[in-house]
Design a protein around this motif. Sequence first.
Motif, PDB file in Angstrom:
ATOM      1  N   SER A 162       0.817  -1.145   0.017  1.00 21.53           N
ATOM      2  CA  SER A 162      -0.122   0.027   0.036  1.00 21.53           C
ATOM      3  C   SER A 162       0.856   1.184   0.045  1.00 21.53           C
ATOM      4  O   SER A 162       2.084   1.165   0.384  1.00 21.53           O
ATOM      5  CB  SER A 162      -0.825   0.260   1.214  1.00 21.53           C
ATOM      6  N   LEU A 163       0.259   2.173  -0.545  1.00 21.71           N
ATOM      7  CA  LEU A 163       0.854   3.758  -0.634  1.00 21.71           C
ATOM      8  C   LEU A 163       1.229   4.212   0.939  1.00 21.71           C
ATOM      9  O   LEU A 163       2.492   4.583   1.117  1.00 21.71           O
ATOM     10  CB  LEU A 163       0.215   4.525  -1.005  1.00 21.71           C
ATOM     11  N   ASP A 164       0.555   3.858   1.966  1.00 15.85           N
ATOM     12  CA  ASP A 164       0.784   4.292   3.209  1.00 15.85           C
ATOM     13  C   ASP A 164       2.041   3.702   3.820  1.00 15.85           C
ATOM     14  O   ASP A 164       2.785   4.337   4.444  1.00 15.85           O
ATOM     15  CB  ASP A 164      -0.468   3.892   4.201  1.00 15.85           C
ATOM     16  N   ASP A 165       2.022   2.313   3.618  1.00 14.34           N
ATOM     17  CA  ASP A 165       3.253   1.545   4.148  1.00 14.34           C
ATOM     18  C   ASP A 165       4.544   1.935   3.505  1.00 14.34           C
ATOM     19  O   ASP A 165       5.545   1.838   3.937  1.00 14.34           O
ATOM     20  CB  ASP A 165       2.977   0.149   4.124  1.00 14.34           C
ATOM     21  N   ALA A 166       4.472   2.111   2.273  1.00 18.26           N
ATOM     22  CA  ALA A 166       5.782   2.401   1.557  1.00 18.26           C
ATOM     23  C   ALA A 166       6.150   3.630   1.784  1.00 18.26           C
ATOM     24  O   ALA A 166       7.484   3.776   1.938  1.00 18.26           O
ATOM     25  CB  ALA A 166       5.337   2.221   0.048  1.00 18.26           C
ATOM     26  N   LEU A 167       5.415   4.755   1.897  1.00 22.84           N
ATOM     27  CA  LEU A 167       5.709   5.981   2.215  1.00 22.84           C
ATOM     28  C   LEU A 167       6.127   6.141   3.788  1.00 22.84           C
ATOM     29  O   LEU A 167       7.195   6.940   4.167  1.00 22.84           O
ATOM     30  CB  LEU A 167       4.869   6.941   1.888  1.00 22.84           C
ATOM     31  N   SER A 168       5.410   5.420   4.605  1.00 23.83           N
ATOM     32  CA  SER A 168       5.972   5.175   6.068  1.00 23.83           C
ATOM     33  C   SER A 168       7.142   4.840   6.245  1.00 23.83           C
ATOM     34  O   SER A 168       7.979   5.262   7.146  1.00 23.83           O
ATOM     35  CB  SER A 168       4.947   4.480   6.882  1.00 23.83           C
ATOM     36  N   GLU A 169       7.735   3.794   5.407  1.00 23.11           N
ATOM     37  CA  GLU A 169       8.832   3.114   5.555  1.00 23.11           C
ATOM     38  C   GLU A 169       9.915   4.178   5.073  1.00 23.11           C
ATOM     39  O   GLU A 169      11.126   4.243   5.789  1.00 23.11           O
ATOM     40  CB  GLU A 169       9.210   2.069   4.692  1.00 23.11           C
ATOM     41  N   LEU A 229       5.226  16.190   3.119  1.00 22.45           N
ATOM     42  CA  LEU A 229       4.990  15.906   2.128  1.00 22.45           C
ATOM     43  C   LEU A 229       3.996  14.285   1.970  1.00 22.45           C
ATOM     44  O   LEU A 229       3.257  14.275   1.243  1.00 22.45           O
ATOM     45  CB  LEU A 229       6.238  15.747   1.298  1.00 22.45           C
ATOM     46  N   VAL A 230       4.679  13.788   2.731  1.00 24.11           N
ATOM     47  CA  VAL A 230       3.841  12.289   2.894  1.00 24.11           C
ATOM     48  C   VAL A 230       2.581  12.159   3.508  1.00 24.11           C
ATOM     49  O   VAL A 230       1.705  11.615   2.804  1.00 24.11           O
ATOM     50  CB  VAL A 230       5.073  11.205   3.834  1.00 24.11           C
ATOM     51  N   THR A 231       2.364  13.095   4.361  1.00 22.23           N
ATOM     52  CA  THR A 231       1.044  13.277   4.940  1.00 22.23           C
ATOM     53  C   THR A 231       0.151  14.063   3.997  1.00 22.23           C
ATOM     54  O   THR A 231      -1.141  13.467   3.595  1.00 22.23           O
ATOM     55  CB  THR A 231       0.926  14.198   6.197  1.00 22.23           C
ATOM     56  N   THR A 232       0.491  14.974   3.118  1.00 21.72           N
ATOM     57  CA  THR A 232      -0.306  15.484   1.840  1.00 21.72           C
ATOM     58  C   THR A 232      -0.627  14.454   0.972  1.00 21.72           C
ATOM     59  O   THR A 232      -1.652  14.269   0.363  1.00 21.72           O
ATOM     60  CB  THR A 232       0.455  16.575   1.344  1.00 21.72           C
ATOM     61  N   LEU A 233       0.250  13.682   0.560  1.00 23.96           N
ATOM     62  CA  LEU A 233       0.114  12.451  -0.502  1.00 23.96           C
ATOM     63  C   LEU A 233      -1.020  11.428   0.125  1.00 23.96           C
ATOM     64  O   LEU A 233      -1.745  11.161  -0.564  1.00 23.96           O
ATOM     65  CB  LEU A 233       1.525  12.054  -0.712  1.00 23.96           C
ATOM     66  N   VAL A 234      -0.651  11.123   1.212  1.00 26.06           N
ATOM     67  CA  VAL A 234      -1.473   9.943   1.907  1.00 26.06           C
ATOM     68  C   VAL A 234      -3.059  10.326   2.248  1.00 26.06           C
ATOM     69  O   VAL A 234      -3.948   9.732   1.579  1.00 26.06           O
ATOM     70  CB  VAL A 234      -0.933   9.426   3.249  1.00 26.06           C
ATOM     71  N   LEU A 235      -3.164  11.579   2.676  1.00 31.86           N
ATOM     72  CA  LEU A 235      -4.426  12.177   2.851  1.00 31.86           C
ATOM     73  C   LEU A 235      -5.299  12.613   1.599  1.00 31.86           C
ATOM     74  O   LEU A 235      -6.494  12.374   1.450  1.00 31.86           O
ATOM     75  CB  LEU A 235      -4.464  13.737   3.606  1.00 31.86           C
ATOM     76  N   SER A 236      -4.449  12.971   0.452  1.00 32.14           N
ATOM     77  CA  SER A 236      -5.087  13.080  -0.735  1.00 32.14           C
ATOM     78  C   SER A 236      -5.386  11.938  -1.338  1.00 32.14           C
ATOM     79  O   SER A 236      -6.592  11.829  -2.181  1.00 32.14           O
ATOM     80  CB  SER A 236      -4.082  14.054  -1.644  1.00 32.14           C
ATOM     81  N   ASN A 237      -4.624  11.002  -1.316  1.00 38.21           N
ATOM     82  CA  ASN A 237      -4.718   9.615  -1.885  1.00 38.21           C
ATOM     83  C   ASN A 237      -6.086   8.996  -1.302  1.00 38.21           C
ATOM     84  O   ASN A 237      -7.109   8.228  -1.927  1.00 38.21           O
ATOM     85  CB  ASN A 237      -3.496   8.702  -1.651  1.00 38.21           C
ATOM     86  N   SER A 272      -2.668  21.279  -3.453  1.00 38.58           N
ATOM     87  CA  SER A 272      -1.826  21.092  -2.297  1.00 38.58           C
ATOM     88  C   SER A 272      -0.378  20.849  -2.459  1.00 38.58           C
ATOM     89  O   SER A 272       0.398  21.762  -1.770  1.00 38.58           O
ATOM     90  CB  SER A 272      -2.407  19.777  -1.534  1.00 38.58           C
ATOM     91  N   LEU A 273       0.156  20.459  -3.514  1.00 33.55           N
ATOM     92  CA  LEU A 273       1.388  20.287  -3.800  1.00 33.55           C
ATOM     93  C   LEU A 273       2.080  21.541  -4.481  1.00 33.55           C
ATOM     94  O   LEU A 273       3.166  21.694  -4.183  1.00 33.55           O
ATOM     95  CB  LEU A 273       1.845  19.151  -4.872  1.00 33.55           C
ATOM     96  N   ARG A 274       1.242  22.389  -4.901  1.00 37.58           N
ATOM     97  CA  ARG A 274       1.763  23.641  -5.341  1.00 37.58           C
ATOM     98  C   ARG A 274       2.099  24.381  -4.226  1.00 37.58           C
ATOM     99  O   ARG A 274       3.160  25.192  -4.211  1.00 37.58           O
ATOM    100  CB  ARG A 274       0.635  24.190  -6.364  1.00 37.58           C
ATOM    101  N   ASN A 275       1.293  24.415  -3.376  1.00 29.22           N
ATOM    102  CA  ASN A 275       1.531  25.527  -2.046  1.00 29.22           C
ATOM    103  C   ASN A 275       2.631  24.666  -1.283  1.00 29.22           C
ATOM    104  O   ASN A 275       3.484  25.529  -0.655  1.00 29.22           O
ATOM    105  CB  ASN A 275       0.196  25.390  -1.316  1.00 29.22           C
ATOM    106  N   LEU A 276       2.460  23.671  -1.243  1.00 27.54           N
ATOM    107  CA  LEU A 276       3.752  22.832  -0.630  1.00 27.54           C
ATOM    108  C   LEU A 276       5.041  23.131  -1.182  1.00 27.54           C
ATOM    109  O   LEU A 276       6.220  23.358  -0.268  1.00 27.54           O
ATOM    110  CB  LEU A 276       3.743  21.223  -0.539  1.00 27.54           C
ATOM    111  N   THR A 277       5.132  23.214  -2.486  1.00 25.94           N
ATOM    112  CA  THR A 277       6.275  23.388  -3.150  1.00 25.94           C
ATOM    113  C   THR A 277       6.942  24.796  -2.566  1.00 25.94           C
ATOM    114  O   THR A 277       8.130  24.850  -2.473  1.00 25.94           O
ATOM    115  CB  THR A 277       6.300  23.338  -4.752  1.00 25.94           C
TER     116      THR A 277
END
Length: 312
Positions: A189-196, A209-217, A226-231
């Motif tokens: 899963s995306l959550d486990d891969a990014l958490s690692e 960044l990981v929290t933004t990706l996980v919540l959006s997913n 969200s990624l534009r503002n984060l950049t």
Amino acid sequence: MENLTLLTIGVTLLCCVLGVMGLHAYAVGRAERDALVDRLSHTGQLPAAGRRRRFRGFDRRLRTTSIGRRIELKLAATGLEITPGEFVVYALLAMAGLWLVASSVLAAFFGPVAALIGLWGTNAFLNWQRAKRTERFINQLPELSRILANATQAGLALRTAIAMAADELEAPAGEELGRVAHRLAVGESLDDALSELTDRLPSRELVVLVTTLVLSNRAGGTVVSSLRNLTETLEERKETRREVRTQLSQVTVTAYAVPAFGVAAMLLMNAVMPGALDRMTGAGIGQAAVIVSLILYATGFIVIRRLSRIDV
């Protein structure tokens, strides 16, 4: 007797047939394994064959222990091409060398002290390499966020965007995202891969960044804005971190200079009066004085480093 002879011949023929079948199965399996390794090496899903690993038996036994797993995790974060077994053996050799050098140059009392300093130094080296690689990764986060935003805006899935970013970015971001893409490719899963990933390279910026990706997913929201503002936020934090590091560079040098002056003073005293350290550490009060001084130097080093550590 004739039946026993026929039975022996039959068993022998059966063993020969089974042996030929076993050799054939082994040859086919070995060929399939080599073909799979070659295919994965060319696609980047498996690193190409590198140098020959040393101390394989010791390394296998070390990986089964908790210490070995912690060392393996640290080595994975540093990006060094070395196994836990090799690292432990080299660390023990370095400690033995420091013991011999300190005993011969200073005094026999400083041999164990130098070995303990060598043990601390190996762990500090891993932490330094990990912090250095994490810092390089943090500097690449704005570009990573920009690539992910462009890819998702173009209609690509987040998994595909991560794989594309892994191909475009240089190390260490490319290598780390490549690991994440490989985990996603095998069904994790995306959550486990990014958490690692965050466990391997801990930083506030990466967690955001990981929290933004996980919540959006999970929520299925618009990840592009969200990624534009984060950049933009990551770019500002990058400049702030650079300014803080420049302002604290003098304090960092002072933290390392203080214990270096103490070691230089001992060497100078032993050079002016040969055998002075040996005579001093030959008595109990001299050994106690050396131990207290080492503790004070270590305390000063830690305090200066703590004071110069500012989280941005």
